[in-house]
Design an enzyme around this catalytic site. Structure first.
Site, mmCIF file in Angstrom:
data_model
loop_
_atom_site.group_PDB
_atom_site.id
_atom_site.type_symbol
_atom_site.label_atom_id
_atom_site.label_comp_id
_atom_site.label_asym_id
_atom_site.label_seq_id
_atom_site.Cartn_x
_atom_site.Cartn_y
_atom_site.Cartn_z
ATOM 1 N N ARG A 76 0.814 -1.215 0.000
ATOM 2 C CA ARG A 76 0.000 0.000 0.000
ATOM 3 C C ARG A 76 0.847 1.263 0.000
ATOM 4 O O ARG A 76 0.301 2.354 -0.181
ATOM 5 C CB ARG A 76 -0.925 0.012 1.219
ATOM 6 C CG ARG A 76 -1.981 -1.075 1.174
ATOM 7 C CD ARG A 76 -3.004 -0.871 2.243
ATOM 8 N NE ARG A 76 -4.077 -1.859 2.160
ATOM 9 C CZ ARG A 76 -5.190 -1.815 2.869
ATOM 10 N NH1 ARG A 76 -5.386 -0.829 3.720
ATOM 11 N NH2 ARG A 76 -6.104 -2.751 2.736
ATOM 12 N N ARG A 126 -10.276 7.224 3.908
ATOM 13 C CA ARG A 126 -9.496 6.126 3.342
ATOM 14 C C ARG A 126 -9.078 6.427 1.906
ATOM 15 O O ARG A 126 -7.953 6.114 1.497
ATOM 16 C CB ARG A 126 -10.305 4.823 3.382
ATOM 17 C CG ARG A 126 -10.522 4.261 4.778
ATOM 18 C CD ARG A 126 -11.548 3.153 4.767
ATOM 19 N NE ARG A 126 -11.128 2.001 3.989
ATOM 20 C CZ ARG A 126 -11.952 1.057 3.545
ATOM 21 N NH1 ARG A 126 -13.260 1.146 3.791
ATOM 22 N NH2 ARG A 126 -11.492 0.036 2.868
#
Length: 215
Positions: A88, A171
């Site tokens: 990520r 997010r």
């Protein structure tokens, strides 16, 4: 076949990973599933991960990297794997590269699913989960037969904390800031495949398979 699936939350990575898993007979390695299991069990790692997940942030590298490396050494990864939700960040990508070199594994492709932000918000805020058996639904795209009740066990459906709109938008901001640079990272490594994730699920799958066959 050794793959990474990139894309923001709700882009369909999990769905595509499961189809690829069946096609190639390789495991889907979803850090999200692993971390959610730890949160549910209330382990020390799970407690630490939950505080970041609830805030819409990323789980620290030291929690994630070790889990993934151990998973890649299991026997079912001999033929390959599908990494869903990892790496990520650029540091995670570097750490993954180091681990792959040490394990003697090379990536075949990194598939990036691109999806409109507002479509992502609709996808994620509509998700519901059975409190008893864990089956997932969507109030628009995959609703239960009876509103608020699971088709399988009649359990109560609920919305996870990390599917609340405010958390989702945080997010997505985190993804854009920290994860989207991976697209350039893997493009420079000449392993990137970009797919329009707004298309029908089957069309997306077909395009992924064609790109892999071309490689």
């Amino acid at each position: 076949m050794k793959l990474i699936l990139l894309g923001p939350p709700g882009a369909g990575k999990g769905t595509q990973a499961k189809m690829l898993m069946d096609r190639f007979g390789i495991p889907q390695i979803s850090t999200g599933d692993i971390l959610r299991a730890a949160v549910k069990e209330g382990t020390p790692m799970g407690v630490k991960a939950k505080s970041h997940m609830d805030a819409g942030g990323l789980v620290p590298d030291e929690v994630v990297v070790g889990i993934v490396r151990e998973r890649l050494q299991k026997s079912d990864c001999v033929k390959g794997f599908i990494l869903d939700g990892f790496p990520r960040t650029l540091p995670q990508a570097d750490a993954l590269n180091e681990s792959l070199v040490e394990l003697g594994k090379d990536l075949d492709a990194v598939v990036s699913l691109e999806v409109d932000v507002e479509a992502l918000v609709e996808r994620l805020t509509g998700r519901r989960t059975c409190r008893d058996c864990g089956r997932g639904y969507h109030i628009k795209f995959d609703p239960p037969a009876v509103e608020g009740k699971c088709d399988v066990c009649a359990g109560v459906l609920f919305q996870r904390d990390d599917d609340q709109e405010e958390t989702i938008r945080r997010r997505l901001d985190v993804y854009n800031d920290q994860t989207s640079p991976l697209v350039a990272y893997y493009r420079d490594a000449d392993v990137l495949v970009v797919i329009d994730g707004m298309q029908e699920m089957k069309v997306v799958q077909d395009q992924i398979l064609k790109s892999l066959q071309a490689d």
